[in-house]
Structure formats: structure tokens, C-alpha cells
Design a protein around this motif. Sequence first.
Motif, PDB file in Angstrom:
ATOM      1  N   LEU A  38       1.018  -1.191  -0.037  1.00 59.96           N
ATOM      2  CA  LEU A  38       0.108   0.055   0.030  1.00 59.96           C
ATOM      3  C   LEU A  38       0.899   1.181  -0.010  1.00 59.96           C
ATOM      4  CD1 LEU A  38      -2.739   1.624   0.217  1.00 59.96           C
ATOM      5  CD2 LEU A  38      -2.687   1.092   2.669  1.00 59.96           C
ATOM      6  N   CYS A  39       1.680   1.248   0.902  1.00 62.02           N
ATOM      7  CA  CYS A  39       2.588   2.678   1.088  1.00 62.02           C
ATOM      8  C   CYS A  39       3.415   2.850  -0.433  1.00 62.02           C
ATOM      9  CB  CYS A  39       3.592   2.471   2.079  1.00 62.02           C
ATOM     10  SG  CYS A  39       5.001   1.086   2.052  1.00 62.02           S
ATOM     11  N   VAL A  58       0.759   4.339  -2.972  1.00 66.32           N
ATOM     12  CA  VAL A  58       0.314   5.657  -2.689  1.00 66.32           C
ATOM     13  C   VAL A  58       1.465   6.375  -3.293  1.00 66.32           C
ATOM     14  CG1 VAL A  58      -0.045   7.240  -0.954  1.00 66.32           C
ATOM     15  CG2 VAL A  58      -1.021   5.007  -0.703  1.00 66.32           C
ATOM     16  N   GLN A  59       2.729   6.024  -3.186  1.00 67.88           N
ATOM     17  CA  GLN A  59       3.928   6.968  -3.645  1.00 67.88           C
ATOM     18  C   GLN A  59       3.836   7.000  -5.170  1.00 67.88           C
ATOM     19  OE1 GLN A  59       6.329   8.648  -2.030  1.00 67.88           O
ATOM     20  NE2 GLN A  59       4.708   8.435  -0.170  1.00 67.88           N
ATOM     21  N   THR A  76      -2.616   2.418   9.694  1.00 68.58           N
ATOM     22  CA  THR A  76      -2.009   2.506   8.634  1.00 68.58           C
ATOM     23  C   THR A  76      -2.680   2.814   7.422  1.00 68.58           C
ATOM     24  OG1 THR A  76      -0.337   1.047   9.392  1.00 68.58           O
ATOM     25  CG2 THR A  76      -0.339   1.394   7.078  1.00 68.58           C
ATOM     26  N   GLN A  88      -2.901   6.339   4.997  1.00 67.98           N
ATOM     27  CA  GLN A  88      -2.490   6.555   3.431  1.00 67.98           C
ATOM     28  C   GLN A  88      -3.923   6.953   2.889  1.00 67.98           C
ATOM     29  OE1 GLN A  88       0.158   5.831   2.192  1.00 67.98           O
ATOM     30  NE2 GLN A  88       1.448   4.916   3.811  1.00 67.98           N
ATOM     31  N   THR A 148      -3.462  10.786   2.586  1.00 63.96           N
ATOM     32  CA  THR A 148      -2.422  11.181   2.123  1.00 63.96           C
ATOM     33  C   THR A 148      -3.199  11.163   0.529  1.00 63.96           C
ATOM     34  OG1 THR A 148      -0.729  10.262   3.193  1.00 63.96           O
ATOM     35  CG2 THR A 148      -0.111  10.849   0.866  1.00 63.96           C
TER      36      THR A 148
END
Length: 363
Positions: free
Chosen positions: A136-137, A140-141, A201, A205, A208
Motif C-alpha cells: 500500500l505505501c 500511494v507513492q 496505517t 494512507q 495522503t
Amino acid sequence: MLHMADYVHARMILSLLVFPIFQASWSQGQAVPAIFVFGDSFVDVGNNNYLPLSLAKANFPHNGIDFPAHIATGRFSNGKNIADFIAEKVGLPSSPPYLSLGSASGVSYLTGVNFASGGAGILNPKNPLDTQSVPLCKQVQQYLEVQQGLTQHLGSSGAQKHLSKSLFFISFGSNDILAYSGSSDLRMTPLQEYVAQMATTLKAQLKTIYVHGARKFVVVGLPPIGCCPSQRITNTTRGCRDDSNTWTLLFNDALASLLQELKSELGNMTYSYGHSYPIVKSFIENPAAHGFREVKAACCGLGDLNAQIACLPVSQHCSNRGDHLFWDLFHPTEAAAGLYVDYIYDGPSQYASPINVRQLTAI
């Protein structure tokens, strides 16, 4: 000969001509301008094909046997998956896999991008298996890069307007629950604490993504994971695993709560929460009413319930794929995915709340 300055000037003029037309006409036959998809193998349309070290791939037969041209594309399905059917509902082509676009400009992002990766989770495990999927992180980036490209191409206000009308589809959590089920190390963490980590978490996200333009979220809960073939074969009765389903429900409750919190914290956020658990449970408990005959065994695989060996080129596959709920050890058939999307897109509040996806697109 066209000089560089003339070339750049011509491109600028072309952009000014093309994009106002696009922005003015996207609604003709389209409910939204774009779909951005984040998730795991339920909605991966081929990103893992571009991960050289990943074993979590579906770019080989018998996957894709019912896809156009009967080819495997990287979808964990005999045909289309949930992301494809959502795109069809709103009149858009399926969003392309992000990793297939390379250094593409904002032009490639206009109708959306799919960041989903088979095997991806909410929590990012710190081990060499990071190379197997895009968590996931990192998804998102990747979106932040896409948002920057759209801003450069459409301008700040143009990109914001474009993104505010688009759908952001989120499908995460299955792999985290399966990891907890299969790891004695992870189970040293109390379940409530583990699920709280997942929810915290995910919430961060989603914030963001919101800060960078998203306003309309479609977030789907988890189906009864304990009822998939891979879980059934670990149960001596071949029934659903109650522990996995209990963990799933606990996460779904946390997911529903975090969405309500986000709505109160972020004034312009709207969302539709897909209640996957009761939808798929109804398929299992009353299969004939939904057109299914087989809701326990996988269509493609080998061994008991076709779930002891995964769907591989050497595996058997059923000919009556339309009446199977499961394509392989974990994933729904094309028929099941299409029916599921019908429920969350047009269904009543017990299947999609506080509004369904069709109502969300109209906002």
C-alpha cells in the motif's frame, strides 16, 4: 525543418486544444473521468508482470482463458476482475497497470491508473519478500507521481477538478489476514492490536490520497476469507475456517469505523463502503439463487477442492466456469466478480453504504 522552439510551441498549442475538449466531453457516456485503483490480487490487472523477482504472477494459462483473445494478462482470474467491471459500469476502459506505463506523461493517466499488486498488504513486511509485490505505501507513492504528472499537464486547478470527480477504488486487507493466519510470529501480536495497526496505517494512507486530490472513495471490505478453497482444505470438515472469518469481520468493523472518522475529519470526502462479507456469504449460502453450483472447490488447480496445487499450466480447469464461485485457491471467477460489482454498484444499503457506487458517481 521544425526547430525545437517551434516544436515546443506546437505541443503547447496542441495541449490547449486537446485538453479543454477532453474536459468538456468526458461526461458523455462516462459517469466519472477516471478510476484510480489501489489493492491486491483481486484488482491487479498486470502490475506484477513487471516485478522480475515476483512469484505472485498470473501471466500464464489457464488464467485469462475467458479474457478477450483468451490470453493471460496478469489478472488472477479466468477473465475480467472487479476493477474491469467497475470501469465498465462507469463507461471507462480498464485503468492500465502503473508499471506498464514507464515514464509516460500525464496523458496516459487521464482515464486512471491501476496500482494494485497481487500479494500486496496494508502493512509492509520488512523482509526480502518485499520484491514479491507493491504494498500500500508504495502504491500511494506511485499515485503521488501520477498526480504530479496530471498537475503538470492540466495545471493545478485542472488536475484538482479532474481528480475530485474521479473514483478511487481501494481493496486491501486479505493478505494481511492470511499472513496473520499463517505466521506464528505475527500471532505473537494480539489480534486486536494487529487489526488496529492495519486500520491506522490504511487511514493515514487514505488521508495522503485525499490531500493529493482524491474526494470520491470506493472502499471494499473483506469477503469471508475462511471460506476460500485454500482455507477450507486446512479444515478437516472442509467447511469455512471460523477463526479466519472472525479476524476478517474484526477488520471489516475497523474499516467501517475509520471511514466514518475520515468523513468527519475531511469535509469534502465522500465514500461508498462495499460490504463484501454478506455479499459473498449469500453466494455461498444460497448459490442457486445467484447462478452458482460450486462454491467450495476452485475451478483451476489440483488435489482436494482443486486447492492443494495452485492454478498452473499443468493444472486442471473446469469447463463450467460460469457456475463456479472460485477460480483458484483465493480468487473469484469472472462471473462472481461481475455479480459482486452489480451488488456494490446498484445495491441497497446492506451491500453498499452510506451510498452505493452509482450514487457516489453522481455527486
